[in-house]
Design a protein around this motif. Structure first.
Motif, short mmCIF file in Angstrom:
data_model
loop_
_atom_site.label_atom_id
_atom_site.label_comp_id
_atom_site.label_asym_id
_atom_site.label_seq_id
_atom_site.Cartn_x
_atom_site.Cartn_y
_atom_site.Cartn_z
N SER A 87 87.47 105.53 89.00
CA SER A 87 86.17 105.33 88.36
C SER A 87 85.17 106.36 88.87
N VAL A 88 84.49 107.03 87.95
CA VAL A 88 83.50 108.03 88.36
C VAL A 88 82.39 107.38 89.18
N GLU A 89 82.02 106.17 88.81
CA GLU A 89 80.97 105.47 89.56
C GLU A 89 81.38 105.32 91.02
N VAL A 90 82.62 104.91 91.25
CA VAL A 90 83.11 104.76 92.62
C VAL A 90 83.14 106.12 93.31
N ALA A 91 83.68 107.12 92.63
CA ALA A 91 83.80 108.46 93.23
C ALA A 91 82.43 109.01 93.62
N ILE A 92 81.45 108.83 92.75
CA ILE A 92 80.11 109.36 93.04
C ILE A 92 79.45 108.59 94.17
N MET A 93 79.57 107.26 94.15
CA MET A 93 78.96 106.46 95.21
C MET A 93 79.60 106.75 96.56
N VAL A 94 80.92 106.95 96.57
CA VAL A 94 81.61 107.30 97.82
C VAL A 94 81.15 108.67 98.30
N LYS A 95 81.00 109.60 97.37
CA LYS A 95 80.53 110.95 97.73
C LYS A 95 79.13 110.88 98.33
N LEU A 96 78.24 110.13 97.70
CA LEU A 96 76.87 110.01 98.21
C LEU A 96 76.85 109.36 99.58
N ALA A 97 77.68 108.32 99.75
CA ALA A 97 77.73 107.63 101.04
C ALA A 97 78.29 108.55 102.12
N GLY A 98 79.29 109.36 101.75
CA GLY A 98 79.91 110.25 102.72
C GLY A 98 79.01 111.39 103.14
N GLU A 99 78.19 111.88 102.21
CA GLU A 99 77.31 113.01 102.51
C GLU A 99 76.05 112.59 103.24
N ALA A 100 75.73 111.31 103.17
CA ALA A 100 74.49 110.83 103.81
C ALA A 100 74.81 109.63 104.69
#
Length: 240
Positions: A87-100
């Motif tokens: 899911s793109v939503e999961v991928a994006i939220m994981v990316k945001l959480a990982g970068e910050a």
């Protein structure tokens, strides 16, 4: 304070590792973990991509939003490093959480704490700002119109948040009143962005020809194209 800070950092690190390793666990294990760590309460809302419930983390009663997304309503997917569709939503939220890391309560987008794949549905456990209301309710509570000063504060934060997402190659695609939370715990309203269900990763010089989001919240040119399309379809049906 130092002990509390270390505890928070340790929890963030654990949650980050869980988000990365989640697809390695069985559905039964993930369901048990979710039920052991979180309590679900009343429904907050429902949209085209799923339903959201209030809840809290059992360990410390930290308020969370629990989003249930049926697999048949995952409209946007992306391939991960192994080629598996996610899911793109999961991928994006994981990316945001990982970068910050440690951004819970700090970043404009609400933070993803954990996610679970329960076979027929995904469960996203998100930060739930309290107290907060969406922009539509905020306007209603303020006489349906905002003062210029308040509007400037909100719009400035919103533009900054969207620009930050753009810098991370993320396009929300569904920013509207219901997806903008306003934290009301201080004299200055604070913007938080929710619901990345229709978001996507942006590639430079790419052309996007498919419209996503609410057509009634789109710009005039998109609305004009939509109306023209509907009229053409009506004409075709009438002729047939």
């Amino acid at each position: 304070m130092a002990k509390e800070g270390r505890g928070r950092q340790q929890r963030v690190t654990q949650e980050k590792k869980r988000n990365v390793d989640q697809d390695k666990k069985s559905v039964a294990d993930q369901k048990r973990e979710f039920q052991a760590r979180y309590a679900e309460e009343h429904q907050l809302g429902e949209g085209g991509c799923g339903a959201v419930f209030a809840g809290y983390r059992i360990e410390d009663r930290f308020p969370v939003a629990i989003k249930h997304i049926p697999k048949n309503k995952v409209y946007c997917k992306v391939a991960d490093e192994s080629g598996k569709k996610l899911s793109v939503e999961v991928a994006i939220m994981v990316k945001l959480a990982g970068e910050a890391e440690g951004s819970v309560g700090i970043s404009a987008p609400v933070s993803l704490l954990e996610w679970f794949d329960l076979g027929k549905e995904l469960i996203l456990v998100l930060e739930r700002p309290v107290p907060a209301v969406d922009l539509q309710k905020y306007k209603a509570e303020n006489g349906r119109t905002l003062t210029e000063d308040k509007a400037k504060v909100i719009l400035k934060q919103l533009v900054d948040a969207v620009k930050e997402l753009e810098d991370k190659h993320i396009f929300h695609r569904d920013i509207k009143g219901q997806n903008i939370l306003i934290e009301t715990g201080s004299d200055v309203p604070r913007v938080r962005i929710i619901d990345f269900g229709l978001s996507c990763f942006v590639k430079q010089r790419s052309l996007y020809r498919i419209f996503y989001g609410n057509i009634f919240c789109s710009c005039f040119s998109q609305m004009e194209q939509f109306v023209s399309f509907v009229l053409e379809e009506i004409a075709i049906v009438s002729v047939c």
